[in-house]
Design an enzyme around this catalytic site. Sequence first.
Site, PDB file in Angstrom:
ATOM      1  N   ALA A 179      -5.439  -2.875   4.465  1.00  0.00           N
ATOM      2  CA  ALA A 179      -4.525  -3.684   3.656  1.00  0.00           C
ATOM      3  C   ALA A 179      -3.519  -4.455   4.509  1.00  0.00           C
ATOM      4  O   ALA A 179      -2.602  -5.069   3.971  1.00  0.00           O
ATOM      5  CB  ALA A 179      -3.787  -2.782   2.667  1.00  0.00           C
TER       6      ALA A 179
ATOM      7  N   HIS B 199      -6.724   2.863  12.155  1.00  0.00           N
ATOM      8  CA  HIS B 199      -7.144   1.471  11.932  1.00  0.00           C
ATOM      9  C   HIS B 199      -7.957   1.028  13.139  1.00  0.00           C
ATOM     10  O   HIS B 199      -7.613   0.075  13.840  1.00  0.00           O
ATOM     11  CB  HIS B 199      -5.932   0.567  11.692  1.00  0.00           C
ATOM     12  CG  HIS B 199      -5.361   0.705  10.326  1.00  0.00           C
ATOM     13  ND1 HIS B 199      -5.837  -0.002   9.238  1.00  0.00           N
ATOM     14  CD2 HIS B 199      -4.382   1.507   9.843  1.00  0.00           C
ATOM     15  CE1 HIS B 199      -5.165   0.337   8.161  1.00  0.00           C
ATOM     16  NE2 HIS B 199      -4.273   1.261   8.496  1.00  0.00           N
TER      17      HIS B 199
ATOM     18  N   HIS C 120      -4.367   8.760   8.714  1.00  0.00           N
ATOM     19  CA  HIS C 120      -5.207   8.880   7.505  1.00  0.00           C
ATOM     20  C   HIS C 120      -6.702   8.954   7.845  1.00  0.00           C
ATOM     21  O   HIS C 120      -7.449   7.995   7.681  1.00  0.00           O
ATOM     22  CB  HIS C 120      -4.890   7.825   6.451  1.00  0.00           C
ATOM     23  CG  HIS C 120      -4.737   6.402   6.905  1.00  0.00           C
ATOM     24  ND1 HIS C 120      -5.676   5.730   7.663  1.00  0.00           N
ATOM     25  CD2 HIS C 120      -3.753   5.497   6.653  1.00  0.00           C
ATOM     26  CE1 HIS C 120      -5.281   4.492   7.873  1.00  0.00           C
ATOM     27  NE2 HIS C 120      -4.115   4.327   7.267  1.00  0.00           N
TER      28      HIS C 120
ATOM     29  N   ALA D  42      -9.931   3.505   7.076  1.00  0.00           N
ATOM     30  CA  ALA D  42      -9.769   2.466   8.098  1.00  0.00           C
ATOM     31  C   ALA D  42     -10.339   2.894   9.445  1.00  0.00           C
ATOM     32  O   ALA D  42      -9.755   2.653  10.502  1.00  0.00           O
ATOM     33  CB  ALA D  42      -8.305   2.055   8.240  1.00  0.00           C
TER      34      ALA D  42
ATOM     35  N   GLY E  16      -7.212  12.183  -4.098  1.00  0.00           N
ATOM     36  CA  GLY E  16      -8.445  12.205  -4.868  1.00  0.00           C
ATOM     37  C   GLY E  16      -9.133  10.864  -4.922  1.00  0.00           C
ATOM     38  O   GLY E  16     -10.215  10.743  -5.503  1.00  0.00           O
TER      39      GLY E  16
ATOM     40  N   ASP F 286       1.115   8.046   2.020  1.00  0.00           N
ATOM     41  CA  ASP F 286       0.857   6.613   2.228  1.00  0.00           C
ATOM     42  C   ASP F 286       1.377   5.825   1.021  1.00  0.00           C
ATOM     43  O   ASP F 286       0.784   4.830   0.602  1.00  0.00           O
ATOM     44  CB  ASP F 286      -0.640   6.356   2.444  1.00  0.00           C
ATOM     45  CG  ASP F 286      -0.910   5.026   3.164  1.00  0.00           C
ATOM     46  OD1 ASP F 286       0.007   4.516   3.823  1.00  0.00           O
ATOM     47  OD2 ASP F 286      -2.025   4.492   3.031  1.00  0.00           O
TER      48      ASP F 286
ATOM     49  N   LEU G 186      -8.460  -0.545  -0.735  1.00  0.00           N
ATOM     50  CA  LEU G 186      -7.325   0.296  -1.094  1.00  0.00           C
ATOM     51  C   LEU G 186      -6.079  -0.140  -0.328  1.00  0.00           C
ATOM     52  O   LEU G 186      -6.147  -0.472   0.858  1.00  0.00           O
ATOM     53  CB  LEU G 186      -7.631   1.766  -0.796  1.00  0.00           C
ATOM     54  CG  LEU G 186      -8.625   2.456  -1.735  1.00  0.00           C
ATOM     55  CD1 LEU G 186      -9.072   3.798  -1.172  1.00  0.00           C
ATOM     56  CD2 LEU G 186      -8.019   2.639  -3.120  1.00  0.00           C
TER      57      LEU G 186
ATOM     58  N   GLY H 276      -2.764   1.562   0.295  1.00  0.00           N
ATOM     59  CA  GLY H 276      -1.865   2.699   0.165  1.00  0.00           C
ATOM     60  C   GLY H 276      -2.193   3.501  -1.079  1.00  0.00           C
ATOM     61  O   GLY H 276      -3.285   3.393  -1.651  1.00  0.00           O
TER      62      GLY H 276
END
Length: 416
Positions: free
Chosen positions: A166, A220, A241, A245, A278, A302, A336, A338
């Site tokens: 994003a 990322h 995360h 990414a 989820g 996030d 997506l 965040g």
Amino acid sequence: ARKFMLKKFINCRLVRDHELLDDIDLWVENGKVIDPQQRFWLLGRSSASEVVSHSEPSVIDCKGLIIAPGFIDLQVNGGFGVDFSADDGKTSSILHEDVDILSKCLLAHGVTAYLPTIVTSTHETYRSLLSTNSPLSPCAGDCHRGASRLGIHLEGPFISQQKFGAHSKQLIQDPTVLGLTQCYGSLEGVSIVTLAPELQGSIDCISYLRKRNIVCSLGHSTASLKQSLAGIDAGATLLTHLFSAMPAFHHRDPGLVGLLGCSPSVLRQFFYSLIVDGIHCKAESVNMAFKCHPEGVVLITDAIMATGLQPGAYQLGTKNVTVTNDSAFITGTDILAGAVCSMAQCVRNFKAFTHCSIPEAVEAASLHPAQVLGISDQKGSLAFGCDADFVLLDDNLIPQETFISGQKVWSRTQSF
């Protein structure tokens, strides 16, 4: 005579040392968790005049609730109408007020400390938000200012052109040590920088940042396993995360995800964050990661500005975002942007997805993020000497009350 503020929390279950302890009280004095035996041993050695100055403790009945260390969120892009990466010409006084509103709203979700996170932005935005008087600067929390801010997380702009998610692709840069200061302006108050280890210059930047005691996180990224290991060897200690990414797992070159299959000596060197809403990760993916490296999991939200608000149109930095009931996407795409899930919900999801114990679920959102930041002797734990930042949870892990430095800052049944 010295004034002692002594509190005794009774009728509780305590998350401490990886266990859920029954029949134990929590003692707090001057904002710290204390050892009552040591305290009263020292009191017994005091003079008569000093003993008189020691008042009886204030007793708080927790009515059987769980006392857990306060949650620490290492990645908060915004929430409750506030976007930390917004570049809309707001005056600093209004922005300070916005940040306080968000910080106070986090308390209802058990979060006692967090890192404001800035996505890939312009030089002007970085210099504004990383200035000496920045409203995002580290700040101790209380009932007026909300959750503590433990520094800033800079996610970008030194990320992959192929895995920008994003972020604004046109603002992505190649990393150099000189470019760090040219881009950000100042690194004061910065706690984490997320970058892609495969980019030329990244390894030098990781080494430089580690010398500044800034946590380097890999994310990322399209890094191969070899490039990922080079990043860890250079001093990176976190993956941003996990699964998101970054390339999907491939058995011949598993990339960043493949670090979870490394030897124990490598696993001990890094943590990995997960968005357990989820949406970003299926339950089985979360469970697999946890089984590979249980001591390394760090729950993050996030969160974006739409967190806590109704579905609709919002912003993330320079991007337009469309929010449904439980998901956020870059408008007009399936990318997506965040998440809109609270930390307390992430903790509940994590326990359901992995079938872990209550202490394991709680520590993934408290002890482990504190360990990432190197402050687990102060936060993320209810060990003696730690800050008395904690949340009272019911058996469903729903927050009922939140405390910072032993002071109640939020309650489900009271207004502050």
